[in-house]
Design a protein around this motif. Sequence first.
Motif, PDB file in Angstrom:
ATOM      1  N   ILE A 102      25.896 -51.779 -51.678  1.00  0.00           N
ATOM      2  CA  ILE A 102      26.837 -51.026 -51.062  1.00  0.00           C
ATOM      3  C   ILE A 102      26.619 -51.432 -49.683  1.00  0.00           C
ATOM      4  O   ILE A 102      27.922 -51.352 -49.056  1.00  0.00           O
ATOM      5  CB  ILE A 102      25.901 -49.486 -51.314  1.00  0.00           C
ATOM      6  N   GLU A 103      25.739 -51.901 -49.063  1.00  0.00           N
ATOM      7  CA  GLU A 103      25.685 -52.316 -47.734  1.00  0.00           C
ATOM      8  C   GLU A 103      26.659 -53.687 -47.541  1.00  0.00           C
ATOM      9  O   GLU A 103      27.564 -53.790 -46.519  1.00  0.00           O
ATOM     10  CB  GLU A 103      24.266 -52.462 -46.942  1.00  0.00           C
ATOM     11  N   ARG A 104      26.403 -54.396 -48.452  1.00  0.00           N
ATOM     12  CA  ARG A 104      27.424 -55.687 -48.540  1.00  0.00           C
ATOM     13  C   ARG A 104      28.828 -55.351 -48.542  1.00  0.00           C
ATOM     14  O   ARG A 104      29.873 -55.817 -48.118  1.00  0.00           O
ATOM     15  CB  ARG A 104      26.962 -56.475 -49.576  1.00  0.00           C
ATOM     16  N   VAL A 105      29.105 -54.379 -49.768  1.00  0.00           N
ATOM     17  CA  VAL A 105      30.574 -53.768 -49.879  1.00  0.00           C
ATOM     18  C   VAL A 105      31.051 -53.186 -48.599  1.00  0.00           C
ATOM     19  O   VAL A 105      32.243 -53.446 -48.303  1.00  0.00           O
ATOM     20  CB  VAL A 105      30.646 -52.985 -50.968  1.00  0.00           C
ATOM     21  N   ILE A 106      30.186 -52.587 -47.762  1.00  0.00           N
ATOM     22  CA  ILE A 106      30.659 -51.714 -46.559  1.00  0.00           C
ATOM     23  C   ILE A 106      30.947 -52.905 -45.399  1.00  0.00           C
ATOM     24  O   ILE A 106      31.837 -52.668 -44.920  1.00  0.00           O
ATOM     25  CB  ILE A 106      29.590 -50.564 -46.182  1.00  0.00           C
ATOM     26  N   LYS A 107      30.092 -53.934 -45.354  1.00  0.00           N
ATOM     27  CA  LYS A 107      30.231 -54.929 -44.610  1.00  0.00           C
ATOM     28  C   LYS A 107      31.291 -55.688 -44.677  1.00  0.00           C
ATOM     29  O   LYS A 107      32.239 -56.165 -43.991  1.00  0.00           O
ATOM     30  CB  LYS A 107      28.889 -55.620 -44.346  1.00  0.00           C
ATOM     31  N   ASN A 108      31.434 -56.293 -45.877  1.00  0.00           N
ATOM     32  CA  ASN A 108      32.475 -57.277 -46.285  1.00  0.00           C
ATOM     33  C   ASN A 108      33.730 -56.906 -46.977  1.00  0.00           C
ATOM     34  O   ASN A 108      34.728 -57.489 -47.604  1.00  0.00           O
ATOM     35  CB  ASN A 108      31.803 -58.435 -47.183  1.00  0.00           C
ATOM     36  N   GLY A 109      33.506 -55.834 -47.516  1.00  0.00           N
ATOM     37  CA  GLY A 109      34.776 -54.959 -48.261  1.00  0.00           C
ATOM     38  C   GLY A 109      34.535 -55.604 -49.947  1.00  0.00           C
ATOM     39  O   GLY A 109      33.650 -56.309 -50.339  1.00  0.00           O
TER      40      GLY A 109
END
Length: 110
Positions: A102-109
């Motif tokens: 989730i954190e990766r998706v929030i950061k990188n889309g």
Amino acid sequence: YRAADFLLFVTWYEGQPRALIEALVAGLPAIGNIRHVHKDLIIGDGAEKGIVVPPENVMEIAEAIRKMCKDRDFYNRCKENTQKNMSKYSYESVGRKEIELIERVIKNGL
């Protein structure tokens, strides 16, 4: 899961077998479908944690249930293997990986 001796989980179709994973993490041996990811979870790492059967074969399912109930050495070995080999699927481990995703998706889309 505390009141159960093993999980009978011989579904025909299964996306993410969460109930199977939860049972194995809780230390329950399982009887699962030989054709799905069940096979990898139950016998795939070389540490037998139960029995896999074809879901259409009622006689093999019945024999697997009989073996779980009657062969205490086999049952105890499977139970011991679930406790040794399922830590990567614990709530803490899976939760940590989901948070990282989730954190990766929030950061990188996406």
